[in-house]
Scaffold this motif. Sequence first.
Motif, PDB file in Angstrom:
ATOM      1  N   LEU A 164       0.821  -1.211   0.000  1.00  0.00           N
ATOM      2  CA  LEU A 164       0.000   0.000   0.000  1.00  0.00           C
ATOM      3  C   LEU A 164       0.857   1.264   0.000  1.00  0.00           C
ATOM      4  N   GLU A 165       2.010   1.200   0.638  1.00  0.00           N
ATOM      5  CA  GLU A 165       2.880   2.361   0.698  1.00  0.00           C
ATOM      6  C   GLU A 165       3.238   2.846  -0.702  1.00  0.00           C
ATOM      7  N   LYS A 166       3.531   1.906  -1.594  1.00  0.00           N
ATOM      8  CA  LYS A 166       3.885   2.263  -2.963  1.00  0.00           C
ATOM      9  C   LYS A 166       2.688   2.845  -3.699  1.00  0.00           C
ATOM     10  N   GLN A 167       1.495   2.293  -3.438  1.00  0.00           N
ATOM     11  CA  GLN A 167       0.296   2.790  -4.088  1.00  0.00           C
ATOM     12  C   GLN A 167      -0.041   4.206  -3.613  1.00  0.00           C
ATOM     13  N   PHE A 168       0.132   4.455  -2.315  1.00  0.00           N
ATOM     14  CA  PHE A 168      -0.122   5.797  -1.782  1.00  0.00           C
ATOM     15  C   PHE A 168       0.880   6.810  -2.354  1.00  0.00           C
ATOM     16  N   LYS A 169       2.127   6.400  -2.525  1.00  0.00           N
ATOM     17  CA  LYS A 169       3.132   7.288  -3.108  1.00  0.00           C
ATOM     18  C   LYS A 169       2.759   7.655  -4.545  1.00  0.00           C
ATOM     19  N   TYR A 170       2.239   6.674  -5.269  1.00  0.00           N
ATOM     20  CA  TYR A 170       1.784   6.914  -6.642  1.00  0.00           C
ATOM     21  C   TYR A 170       0.699   7.990  -6.656  1.00  0.00           C
ATOM     22  N   ALA A 171      -0.265   7.865  -5.743  1.00  0.00           N
ATOM     23  CA  ALA A 171      -1.359   8.839  -5.663  1.00  0.00           C
ATOM     24  C   ALA A 171      -0.835  10.229  -5.327  1.00  0.00           C
TER      25      ALA A 171
END
Length: 455
Positions: free
Chosen positions: A402-409
Amino acid sequence: MKPGIPQGTRDFNATIIKKRRFILDTIRSVFELYGFEPLETPSFENIETLMGKYGEEGDRLIFKILNNGLDNEAKREKATAAFDDILAGKTNRGITERALRYDLTIPFARFVAMNHGALVMPYKRYQMQNVWRADRPQKGRYREFFQCDADVVGTTSPFLEVEFANIYAAVFNKLKLPVQINVNSRSILSALAEGCGVENPGDITISIDKLDKIGLPRVLDELLGKGLSQEKISLIEKYLNVSGGVQQRIAALNKLLNAESSKKGIGDVATFFDYLGAENAENNNVVFDQALARGLDYYTGLIFEVKVPALSLGSIGGGGRYDNLTALFGVKGIPGSGISFGVDRIYDAMEELQLFPLDLSAGSAALFMNLGEVESKAAFAVMQQVRNAGVSAEIYFENVKLEKQFKYATKKNIHFAVLIGANEIKEQKAVLKDLRLGEQKEHPFAELAKVLSES
């Protein structure tokens, strides 16, 4: 090979495109508010359409397109002779028959000449397309850039130039960009040239047009180098030094030039400011500038130039009357006038002054997080419902941390994350997290689009 792009051109990423679109949409909305209709013309024209229309300096900046088949052995001798003409500064159709458009005005005049019998006159058109100039690239000056023009043909009404001044004011007020709109008449400059005994007004207007860039002493030196006598240069110096309000300048110019040929130009300026109204002109920063020349040869009456006083950027708009333009294509008796917006310089000015709305850089409204194969399938279906309701959304393609997905956002400036796990599927609810505030709430799938559109 290391990748690169031609000098004087640029790539535009999503952030830049959104900001440019904001400018273009603003200009388009004002054009259409004033009753103009759209037109597009080809990116390149027959070379004879363009050459000889912009003056000597303009002609040198036209990008010419080489003909196909120049490597044909049977045509080698003719091609070599034709290249000799090109190297001598001439145009030879054996080498080039077409050229990229230099501006939008000459192609518009060509269009009117070809279609005038079918057009409703007065014909009001706007055009928003790329143009190309083989200029020396520098800040605010590019070889490929975007122009937005509005032109009217078929009328000599003095209301027309007042309309153009109001269009400029309306656009820049909407963009919140402080500008100064300078106005002059080429007829006045022609009278000045006549008073100096100069047959071609362009011989002095080209130098006068450089006043802001090189200063008065160098302008006068340049004119001296063109063979003008000290007496005539003194007349030009007095002309350029005329100051005061509009009425004061008009009176001073009438006295200084004292020529029949100057009356029309000075009268046009007086009528323009009378129609516009002194208070309206002052509020919209419209200024009479007798030094304004505009470099193009086809102008015949009132001319405009727009600048940003707070920046050393050059003009961001300009135009004027060109009553003889369609005659260049064999069609006489169609008067015209038009203005242009330099989108690239407007962009640079707004960027430097930080005038773009902050929400222009926002990405999709929501990112649906990928929590696994089953969960992402459910999230995908809900995302489509959100999109069908007109709300922008995307899903993260891979099931990663999720950390990577939040960074993408965050990097894409997406304001909301939607999390749909096993419990959310069971309860038909989604967790909506506001990434700006760090707050999250649950909402039924059916209400998610409404919540996002109102947030």
